[in-house]
Motif scaffolding. Sequence first.
Motif, PDB file in Angstrom:
ATOM      1  N   GLU A   1       0.828  -1.215   0.000  1.00 18.40           N
ATOM      2  CA  GLU A   1       0.000   0.000   0.000  1.00 18.40           C
ATOM      3  C   GLU A   1       0.857   1.259   0.000  1.00 18.40           C
ATOM      4  O   GLU A   1       0.542   2.233  -0.678  1.00 18.40           O
ATOM      5  CB  GLU A   1      -0.950   0.006   1.205  1.00 18.40           C
ATOM      6  N   LEU A   2       1.954   1.249   0.770  1.00 20.97           N
ATOM      7  CA  LEU A   2       2.832   2.432   0.810  1.00 20.97           C
ATOM      8  C   LEU A   2       3.382   2.740  -0.571  1.00 20.97           C
ATOM      9  O   LEU A   2       3.409   3.891  -1.008  1.00 20.97           O
ATOM     10  CB  LEU A   2       3.991   2.209   1.786  1.00 20.97           C
ATOM     11  N   ILE A   3       3.835   1.714  -1.269  1.00 19.64           N
ATOM     12  CA  ILE A   3       4.459   1.942  -2.570  1.00 19.64           C
ATOM     13  C   ILE A   3       3.422   2.314  -3.624  1.00 19.64           C
ATOM     14  O   ILE A   3       3.630   3.226  -4.433  1.00 19.64           O
ATOM     15  CB  ILE A   3       5.232   0.678  -3.025  1.00 19.64           C
ATOM     16  N   ARG A   4       2.272   1.644  -3.586  1.00 24.83           N
ATOM     17  CA  ARG A   4       1.277   1.901  -4.628  1.00 24.83           C
ATOM     18  C   ARG A   4       0.596   3.250  -4.480  1.00 24.83           C
ATOM     19  O   ARG A   4      -0.004   3.746  -5.420  1.00 24.83           O
ATOM     20  CB  ARG A   4       0.216   0.786  -4.636  1.00 24.83           C
ATOM     21  N   ASN A   5       0.696   3.847  -3.297  1.00 24.81           N
ATOM     22  CA  ASN A   5       0.009   5.115  -3.074  1.00 24.81           C
ATOM     23  C   ASN A   5       0.955   6.308  -2.937  1.00 24.81           C
ATOM     24  O   ASN A   5       0.566   7.351  -2.407  1.00 24.81           O
ATOM     25  CB  ASN A   5      -0.903   5.011  -1.854  1.00 24.81           C
ATOM     26  N   THR A   6       2.197   6.149  -3.379  1.00 27.13           N
ATOM     27  CA  THR A   6       3.127   7.288  -3.406  1.00 27.13           C
ATOM     28  C   THR A   6       3.807   7.321  -4.774  1.00 27.13           C
ATOM     29  O   THR A   6       3.964   6.280  -5.410  1.00 27.13           O
ATOM     30  CB  THR A   6       4.204   7.168  -2.313  1.00 27.13           C
ATOM     31  N   PRO A   7       4.217   8.508  -5.234  1.00 30.00           N
ATOM     32  CA  PRO A   7       4.836   8.594  -6.564  1.00 30.00           C
ATOM     33  C   PRO A   7       6.227   7.953  -6.590  1.00 30.00           C
ATOM     34  O   PRO A   7       6.962   8.020  -5.594  1.00 30.00           O
ATOM     35  CB  PRO A   7       4.950  10.101  -6.814  1.00 30.00           C
TER      36      PRO A   7
ATOM     37  N   ILE B   1       9.144  10.263  -5.630  1.00 28.11           N
ATOM     38  CA  ILE B   1       9.406  10.473  -4.203  1.00 28.11           C
ATOM     39  C   ILE B   1      10.095   9.247  -3.604  1.00 28.11           C
ATOM     40  O   ILE B   1      10.995   9.364  -2.766  1.00 28.11           O
ATOM     41  CB  ILE B   1       8.086  10.788  -3.458  1.00 28.11           C
TER      42      ILE B   1
ATOM     43  N   TYR C   1       3.772  -3.648  -7.088  1.00 21.66           N
ATOM     44  CA  TYR C   1       2.706  -3.808  -8.087  1.00 21.66           C
ATOM     45  C   TYR C   1       2.561  -5.257  -8.515  1.00 21.66           C
ATOM     46  O   TYR C   1       1.447  -5.765  -8.648  1.00 21.66           O
ATOM     47  CB  TYR C   1       2.982  -2.912  -9.310  1.00 21.66           C
TER      48      TYR C   1
END
Lengths: 224, 218
Positions: free
Chosen positions: A62-68, A71, A104
């Motif tokens: 979730e952390l990776i999929r919801n940040t660009p 960043i 992903y």
Amino acid sequence: MTYEFDFAWLAGYWPVFARGVAMTIRLILVGGVLGIALGIFCAWGRALGPRWLRPLVALYVELIRNTPFLIQLFFIFFGLPAAGFRLNEVEAASLAMVINLGAYSAEIIRAGIEATPRGQFEAGASLALSPLQTFRHVVLIPALQKIWPALASQVVIVMLGSAVVSQIAVEDLTFAANFAQSRTFRAFEAYFLSTAIYLALAILLRFLLLRLGDLLFPHKRGAR
Amino acid sequence: MTQFTLLDILRNLVFATQWTVILSLVSFIGGGLLGLGLLVLRIGGGRIFAPVVRVYVELFQGTPLLMQLFLAFFGLGLFGIDVPPWLAAAVALILWTAAFLTEIWRGCVEAVPKGQWEASASLGMSYVEQMRHVVLPQALKIAIPPTVGFSVQVVKGTALTSIIGFTELSKAGTVLSNATFQPFTVYGLVALIYFALCFPLSQAARHLERKMNVAHRH
């Protein structure tokens, strides 16, 4: 519009672009292979792994999929050295791509695993396969087969996303375009050229991945 | 020399976040409207327009968003206009969003079973009536979860506009990181703010999808 397009400068710059393409390919090779491996591990961890591992994997995904991605890249390259973990720019870019694709592909592969009927696990167990053998032969391979096209698309997306690694001075294809335009002031032509090369790379990569899928999972061909 | 406290950093970042939100909304709404127009051409555009839209989608999905931003920034400049970063950012993101939404929505229209078309045709409905009363209402329902899901990609996509000089959350992060020499804290906070923006959207998409799957099973 009075602008005249000029590509004559290219003659002196093609080695720069060639090196850039080589770097972009190198990054997606490392990122693609290790990222999918990480994705398989995480998909296993989340669907079938030990209970303590599941929330950790979910948090990572979730952390990776919801940040660009940009960043994530900056955090790894600029932020982590402050915590005593120093990487050069190519290592940082590779790591960022592996972590990004890992999250992903974990979700994609998990969807394939969850589509496996419960009876398959039981069938594997009744053939005296160990849990790991069942996972590998009965669950993972059919799951990968099902979701391979989606996984191929995700690898292409990550390759295109890697254009931003030029921001931490990795000398990839975008870096080549930046370099050429800063010397020739032919910005539009430089970016036009690199965009065309990215498009060609995306088409080629997608084609190769789908062929690879046919090779890895041969009996699927008849079913199609 | 002024010192930045954690609160100062956070306040500056939150202030810059409004530009990320505004640009996301502009891109999503503009891209949605353009995408709708393209969808009409893609489905009902016949032999001339449908392939044009297909190539359009292929081009925008097959090239990096960063390159599209650069080309918008320098390409618009070729017309002799002085291009501010926000304009190039909005134009590129709208075109990019439209390409993806068109493709998502085309899939949704095609997911409506063929029998629905035939049934409505047998009732003597015209093409427009079929679309308006039978196909689109059903396609719309299918389209909501992936559309909400894609909005996450739009928010994350705005981060790239910092590279062409638009001051939003990512750019503010870079500036603050350079000013405070605390990249770990600053980029960590930037990531958390993006997460706070995106996580509710992706959860909503997942929730909607699950709800729809339940409805389908009945």
